[in-house]
Design a protein around this motif. Structure first.
Motif, short mmCIF file in Angstrom:
data_model
loop_
_atom_site.label_atom_id
_atom_site.label_comp_id
_atom_site.label_asym_id
_atom_site.label_seq_id
_atom_site.Cartn_x
_atom_site.Cartn_y
_atom_site.Cartn_z
N LEU A 1 -9.25 22.47 13.99
CA LEU A 1 -9.01 22.37 15.43
C LEU A 1 -8.47 20.97 15.70
N LEU A 2 -7.47 20.87 16.57
CA LEU A 2 -6.83 19.58 16.83
C LEU A 2 -6.99 19.15 18.27
N THR A 3 -7.08 17.85 18.48
CA THR A 3 -6.98 17.26 19.80
C THR A 3 -6.45 15.84 19.60
N ARG A 4 -6.25 15.14 20.68
CA ARG A 4 -5.73 13.78 20.55
C ARG A 4 -6.43 12.85 21.52
N ARG A 5 -6.44 11.59 21.14
CA ARG A 5 -6.95 10.53 21.98
C ARG A 5 -5.79 9.56 22.28
N SER A 6 -6.07 8.43 22.88
CA SER A 6 -5.00 7.53 23.32
C SER A 6 -4.15 7.02 22.17
N ASP A 7 -4.78 6.76 21.00
CA ASP A 7 -4.02 6.18 19.90
C ASP A 7 -4.17 6.92 18.58
N HIS A 8 -4.81 8.09 18.58
CA HIS A 8 -4.96 8.83 17.32
C HIS A 8 -5.14 10.32 17.60
N VAL A 9 -4.95 11.09 16.55
CA VAL A 9 -5.13 12.54 16.59
C VAL A 9 -6.39 12.87 15.80
N VAL A 10 -7.18 13.83 16.30
CA VAL A 10 -8.45 14.20 15.67
C VAL A 10 -8.36 15.65 15.19
N LEU A 11 -8.78 15.88 13.95
CA LEU A 11 -8.88 17.23 13.39
C LEU A 11 -10.34 17.52 13.06
N ILE A 12 -10.79 18.71 13.40
CA ILE A 12 -12.11 19.19 12.98
C ILE A 12 -11.83 20.23 11.91
N ALA A 13 -11.89 19.82 10.64
CA ALA A 13 -11.47 20.65 9.51
C ALA A 13 -12.66 21.34 8.88
#
Length: 593
Positions: free
Chosen positions: A412-424
């Protein structure tokens, strides 16, 4: 003059069919060889053969102008007459003959036009008798013959003049009919040529429409079948006989149908690919680049991909261009549909990932994860991605998503102000995701942090902080680009965000305070030198090279560090505390300043 001309015409035409027999003198039509003597001749009798010969000449003349000229030149054959002027009807207007006299041209021309097609008298100075005689035929008025005489003509002379006028009018009618016939024949021939050209054009249009219908039907079948890009390239190859391919906007192959596929397919050059897209974006139709005909697939001006035909022998014609254009339209619709699906899926994934990172109830999270096709019952790893030359926007998020899919990561992907987050749902490979992103972005200046294994949804926020800590530790290492795992950080696990900064600052001041103060007063780099010395494992040569100083300079600095700090680098306890202090100073407190 008239007699000599008539005599020459008489002998010229007497040898023709219907003329006088050769070697015989001309006789009056009513006289036989052995019959009684003819009655006394009238003054008109000698003019008859001349008029016959003139009549033949009139009917054999090439055009109306020649007929009028002959009649005017030899009007004396009918009697003591002179031709003052002649007119031909051309385009509804009376046009004077070239041999008309200039002295009375205006008055005579005005009088002729006043007659409006009727015969009438004409006044010419010095001529007691003058008439404008209409040259009429079945089609109407052909022109006028203006005749004058120095004496009033008798009845026989008027008869001969009327005969000459009728023959001239008849000859004009014949010439007019022949000219009309020629014009009609030419017009008919022109119309036949136009009809043949139109028929050929119609056949071509019918064939073109038939081909267009075939292309439309085939592309409609492709759209209805849902075969995607593979179906489009198969249809295009079937229509053109040329290898067809689809590339994404970055130049990576998505589909190929036909012979000659390179194996492996060459890696695209990002600079070259941008140049190609710039060229094709400026044109309306296909663009030839080397052996390929390339056309972009656009949506609202944005290039989603490119469709190309491999045409090494330059065989493409207008039908090839037509098929390529229709296929590009179908491809644009297909790629736009896939983009819309990806955006919807990405939005749903992002909303779920956002809630998981901040904390949410389990029942809702499990239900929503099933709706998007992700199994949250498995163990997970939180992955944080940051690239120095890319903003963490939707475009970069899609890039990370493609890279993750390419290496087999379900997340699952989302993003923050300066990075992208994956819940793998599995532990990422140490280098696979980083290498895939380096290829996608065209640069290796990126950092990835990975958390420890997370077995509970409630622990996801905590493990997200672990991934952030792993990323920050990596960014402050000598080798900043690459991937760091939290469970491999060692002592850095207790030096990250969340610890008591006051205690850490006190510890750093205790062991490095004198060096920090010295650096501040003298603009030196004693603490940085010591930290780099520990990073290099105490190796003099490697440390000197990393600091870009001479080995002897390094020895001097280390001695000064011993003197200033009062610490012994040979003592195991001092060495450990100094190394930990430099780590805290650099990683947690941010180094100089």
């Amino acid at each position: 003059m008239a007699g000599s001309w008539a005599h020459s015409l008489y002998h010229r035409y007497s040898h023709r069919k219907g003329g006088l027999p050769r070697g015989r003198a001309w006789r009056h039509p009513g006289v036989t060889r052995r019959g009684p003597r003819p009655p006394a001749r009238t003054p008109a009798d000698p003019a008859l053969p001349e008029l016959v010969v003139l009549s033949r000449a009139l009917f054999e003349a090439s055009d109306e102008g020649e007929i009028l000229r002959l009649a005017m030149d030899h009007i004396a054959a009918a009697g003591p007459f002179s031709a003052e002027a002649g007119y031909l009807m051309v385009g509804g207007d009376l046009v004077p003959a070239p041999r008309n006299g200039q002295m009375h041209a205006l008055s005579v021309g005005r009088r002729v036009r006043e007659l409006a097609g009727q015969d009438g008298s004409v006044i010419v100075p010095g001529r007691p008798w003058g008439r404008a005689l209409g040259l009429r035929g079945p089609e109407g008025l052909h022109g006028y013959l203006v005749v004058t005489s120095r004496s009033r003509p008798n009845e026989a002379e008027r008869f001969l003049l009327a005969t000459l006028v009728r023959h001239t009018a008849a000859a004009l009618s014949v010439a007019f009919a022949q000219r009309r016939h020629r014009e009609d024949a030419l017009e008919l021939n022109r119309l036949r040529g136009e009809r043949a050209a139109l028929q050929r054009q119609l056949i071509s249009v019918v064939a073109e429409l038939g081909y267009q219908r075939a292309v439309h039907a085939l592309m409609a079948d492709v759209a209805a079948s849902g075969g995607g890009e593979e179906a489009i390239t198969r249809a295009l190859h079937r229509l053109t006989g040329l290898p067809a391919l689809v590339e994404d906007r970055f130049g990576r192959l998505r589909s190929w149908t036909g012979p000659g596929r390179p194996d492996p397919y060459p890696e695209p050059d990002p600079v070259r690919q941008d140049e190609i897209l710039h060229v094709v974006a400026r044109e309306v139709g296909p663009v030839r680049i080397k052996d390929r005909l390339i056309v972009p697939a656009r949506r609202h001006g944005e290039i989603l991909g490119v469709l190309a035909l491999v045409d090494a022998r330059d065989q493409a014609d207008e039908h090839t261009v037509l098929a390529l254009g229709h296929a590009a339209t179908s491809l644009a619709l297909e790629l736009a549909h896939l983009r819309n699906l990806a955006e919807v899926e990405l939005r749903l994934h992002r909303e779920l990932a956002d809630d998981l990172l901040t904390g949410t109830d389990r029942a809702s999270a499990y239900a929503r994860s099933e709706a998007v096709g992700h199994d949250l019952h498995r163990s997970h790893y939180i992955v944080v991605v940051r690239w120095s030359n890319r903003t963490a926007d939707d475009s970069f998020t899609r890039t990370v998503s493609r890279a993750a899919s390419a290496v087999g990561m379900r997340s699952l992907l989302t993003r923050r102000s300066d990075h992208v987050v994956l819940i793998a749902d599995d532990r990422p490979h140490a280098h696979a995701l980083y290498e895939a992103l380096a290829r996608e972005t065209g640069t290796r200046s990126g950092t990835i942090g990975v958390s420890a294994c997370c077995d509970s949804l409630d622990d996801i926020p905590h493990h997200y902080r672990e991934a952030q800590r792993a990323l920050e530790v990596r960014r402050h290492c000598r080798e900043r680009s690459g991937t760091s795992f939290f469970d491999e950080l060692g002592i850095y696990r207790i030096l990250g965000p969340g610890n008591d900064y006051r205690e850490l600052e006190t510890f750093v001041r205790e062991w490095l305070g004198r060096l920090i103060d010295y650096d501040s007063r003298h603009h030196a780099a004693m603490v940085e030198t010591l930290a780099r010395y520990f990073d290099c494992g105490g190796n003099y040569d490697e440390t000197a090279e990393s600091l870009a100083i001479h080995r002897s300079t390094l020895r001097y600095r280390l001695q000064r560090i011993r003197d200033i700090s009062g610490k012994d680098l040979g003592n195991v306890e001092d060495r450990l505390n100094l190394q930990v202090a430099t780590r805290v100073w650099k990683i947690v407190l941010g180094g100089p300043g």
